[in-house]
Design a protein around this motif. Structure first.
Motif, PDB file in Angstrom:
ATOM      1  N   PHE A  74       0.934  -0.998  -0.140  1.00  0.00           N
ATOM      2  CA  PHE A  74      -0.140   0.076   0.072  1.00  0.00           C
ATOM      3  C   PHE A  74       1.013   1.142   0.087  1.00  0.00           C
ATOM      4  CE2 PHE A  74      -3.157   2.701   2.481  1.00  0.00           C
ATOM      5  CZ  PHE A  74      -3.983   2.968   1.421  1.00  0.00           C
ATOM      6  N   CYS A  75       0.487   2.050  -0.895  1.00  0.00           N
ATOM      7  CA  CYS A  75       1.653   3.233  -1.229  1.00  0.00           C
ATOM      8  C   CYS A  75       1.041   4.428  -1.460  1.00  0.00           C
ATOM      9  CB  CYS A  75       2.492   3.001  -2.422  1.00  0.00           C
ATOM     10  SG  CYS A  75       3.888   4.163  -2.924  1.00  0.00           S
ATOM     11  N   ALA A  79      -0.924   8.846  -6.466  1.00  0.00           N
ATOM     12  CA  ALA A  79      -2.151   8.281  -6.066  1.00  0.00           C
ATOM     13  C   ALA A  79      -2.075   7.165  -5.371  1.00  0.00           C
ATOM     14  CB  ALA A  79      -2.826   8.055  -7.652  1.00  0.00           C
ATOM     15  N   PRO A  80      -3.023   6.893  -4.172  1.00  0.00           N
ATOM     16  CA  PRO A  80      -2.944   5.963  -3.486  1.00  0.00           C
ATOM     17  C   PRO A  80      -3.074   4.473  -4.285  1.00  0.00           C
ATOM     18  CG  PRO A  80      -4.257   7.592  -2.405  1.00  0.00           C
ATOM     19  CD  PRO A  80      -4.067   8.107  -3.760  1.00  0.00           C
ATOM     20  N   THR A  81      -2.285   3.553  -4.010  1.00  0.00           N
ATOM     21  CA  THR A  81      -2.290   2.388  -4.677  1.00  0.00           C
ATOM     22  C   THR A  81      -2.161   1.192  -3.751  1.00  0.00           C
ATOM     23  OG1 THR A  81      -1.417   3.514  -6.292  1.00  0.00           O
ATOM     24  CG2 THR A  81      -1.133   1.096  -6.632  1.00  0.00           C
ATOM     25  N   ARG A 158       1.478  10.797   6.823  1.00  0.00           N
ATOM     26  CA  ARG A 158       1.983   9.595   7.103  1.00  0.00           C
ATOM     27  C   ARG A 158       1.132   8.541   7.339  1.00  0.00           C
ATOM     28  NH1 ARG A 158       6.986   9.291   4.392  1.00  0.00           N
ATOM     29  NH2 ARG A 158       8.006  11.336   4.544  1.00  0.00           N
ATOM     30  N   LEU A 159       1.353   7.176   6.998  1.00  0.00           N
ATOM     31  CA  LEU A 159       0.602   6.130   7.184  1.00  0.00           C
ATOM     32  C   LEU A 159       0.515   6.082   8.794  1.00  0.00           C
ATOM     33  CD1 LEU A 159       1.303   3.567   4.679  1.00  0.00           C
ATOM     34  CD2 LEU A 159      -0.662   4.625   5.268  1.00  0.00           C
ATOM     35  N   GLY A 312       3.390   5.751  -8.139  1.00  0.00           N
ATOM     36  CA  GLY A 312       4.766   5.498  -7.968  1.00  0.00           C
ATOM     37  C   GLY A 312       5.058   4.013  -7.842  1.00  0.00           C
ATOM     38  N   LEU A 313       4.039   3.393  -7.402  1.00  0.00           N
ATOM     39  CA  LEU A 313       4.081   1.863  -7.256  1.00  0.00           C
ATOM     40  C   LEU A 313       3.908   1.175  -8.268  1.00  0.00           C
ATOM     41  CD1 LEU A 313       4.428  -0.476  -5.109  1.00  0.00           C
ATOM     42  CD2 LEU A 313       1.962  -0.108  -4.707  1.00  0.00           C
TER      43      LEU A 313
END
Length: 399
Positions: A74-75, A79-81, A158-159, A312-313
């Motif tokens: 999970f990145c 965009a969240p992926t 941050r996660l 990015g992932l």
């Protein structure tokens, strides 16, 4: 003596009926209490990095089975992926070249080794948040769309890790208040979430809950859509199946489930899936009165290069990503607008293999068994009592 015999016979029959009902309930319960597959989970934030990455975090959940491993990544770089990689080895690992990964300009900076162990991979990218002015209350998002919110341009937190869950929240530069959040949950075994829609998950899936909270809409009658991109290698998620059910025990008033699946050349064998119930909720604590239907568009092929540029992932893992996209729209005509509560949430599962299938719970099966079996038992019981009574009152000649 005849009366005693009658009471004894009826009592025996009553006891037998109770034993029968208990046996039915036990059978129903035991049929669903069998052992399910479990996985050993480990969670690592920014694996192999000696410092906090500047562009966002990378979470790795490693789910090890008897002879295979699921890697959930999970990145928040771009965009969240959420990426899922399934391997046939219980010792496969993730390797990250952090300088290249943060540069986001080359594929291969994130690898799962050994590469020959990879059976399947799939990812979902949350690419855009769309808003439109539904001034005529038609819930038709084809017109009056505002400029989209590009999630790759959001400022992401941050996660925040908590056990097997991770929370990510972000906001666009144009947001005056509020945020968009995604919460990832991984699972060691089969079960259900405590809050609606209570999707059935297995150890082969993870869950993402998405919500928009407190964001000021750009029109009094605004509604929203979420754009998703499904990315894969040879066999990406390419079609959505809608299955119907007669049971709404776990998600009241919802009798459908949607499944975005990957298969080999259109066969019935499913390699991976996204699964959701077509419902969202207008309050943080889901309740029936705040449930709102949602719809999805048909998946359409998209540019893999554009998606890789946004995530990015995806750029790091896929050399030639195959991509399909769809929109999930929240609210139908006549439903309250987003402005009524300034909140909506939606939940989706990502997993490998076939999607989980809902079935009746042991309690429902027991009730059905009792409801169908009781009339038959009463008939048998009545017949036995009548026969016993006739036999007890029959005249016997004296020799």
């Amino acid at each position: 003596m005849a009366a005693t015999a009658k009471r004894r016979s009826c009592g025996v029959s009553s006891s037998s009926s109770l034993v029968f009902l208990f046996s039915v309930f036990s059978l129903c319960q035991s049929s669903f209490s069998g052992e399910t597959s479990r996985r050993n989970l480990t969670v690592e934030l920014n694996p192999g990095s000696s410092s906090l990455p500047s562009g966002g975090d990378l979470l790795h959940v490693r789910a090890v089975g008897v002879n295979d491993t699921l890697h959930f990544l999970f990145c928040s770089q771009g965009a969240p992926t959420l990426l899922l990689v399934h391997t046939n080895s219980s010792s496969s690992t993730v390797e990250v070249n952090w300088p290249q990964f943060e540069a986001r300009n080359i594929s291969g900076s994130l690898k799962v080794e050994p590469a020959s162990s990879i059976l399947y991979s799939s990812a979902v990218v949350f690419s855009r948040l769309l808003e439109y002015d539904d001034m005529n209350d038609t819930a038709d998002p084809t017109s009056d769309l505002f400029p989209p919110y590009e999630l790759q341009d959001f400022t992401w937190s941050r996660l925040n890790l908590s056990g097997l869950s991770a929370l990510l929240c972000g906001a666009a530069k144009t947001f005056s208040n509020g945020s968009l959040c995604l919460q990832l949950s991984a699972f060691e075994s089969e079960g259900r979430d405590q809050s609606w829609p209570r999707l059935l998950h297995t150890a082969n899936s993870s869950q993402l809950r998405v919500w928009l909270d407190g964001v000021s809409p750009r029109a009094p009658r605004s509604r929203f859509l979420l754009e998703l991109q499904a990315v894969g290698g040879t066999y990406p998620l390419s079609r959505v199946e809608v299955h119907r059910s007669i049971d709404d025990e776990f998600t009241p008033s919802i009798f459908k489930v949607s499944q975005w699946v990957s298969s080999v050349n259109g066969s019935s064998d499913v390699l991976g899936f996204l699964q959701w119930k077509p419902v969202s909720y207008r309050r943080p604590d889901p309740a029936l009165e705040f449930a709102t239907p949602c719809r999805h568009s048909d998946p359409q092929p998209q540019s893999g290069e554009e998606v890789a540029a946004a995530s990015g992932l995806i750029r790091a893992f896929y050399a030639e990503p195959q991509t399909f996209g769809l929109n999930v729209s929240f609210g139908l005509a006549g439903e309250p607008f987003y402005n009524s509560t300034k909140f909506f949430s939606w939940t989706v599962l990502l997993g490998a293999g076939s999607p989980p299938v809902d079935s009746f719970s042991p309690l429902v099966l027991a009730v059905m068994a009792v409801g169908l079996g009781t009339p038959m038992i009463l008939l048998l019981l009545g017949g036995v009592c009548v026969c016993v009574r006739k036999r007890a009152t029959a005249y016997e000649p004296i020799n």
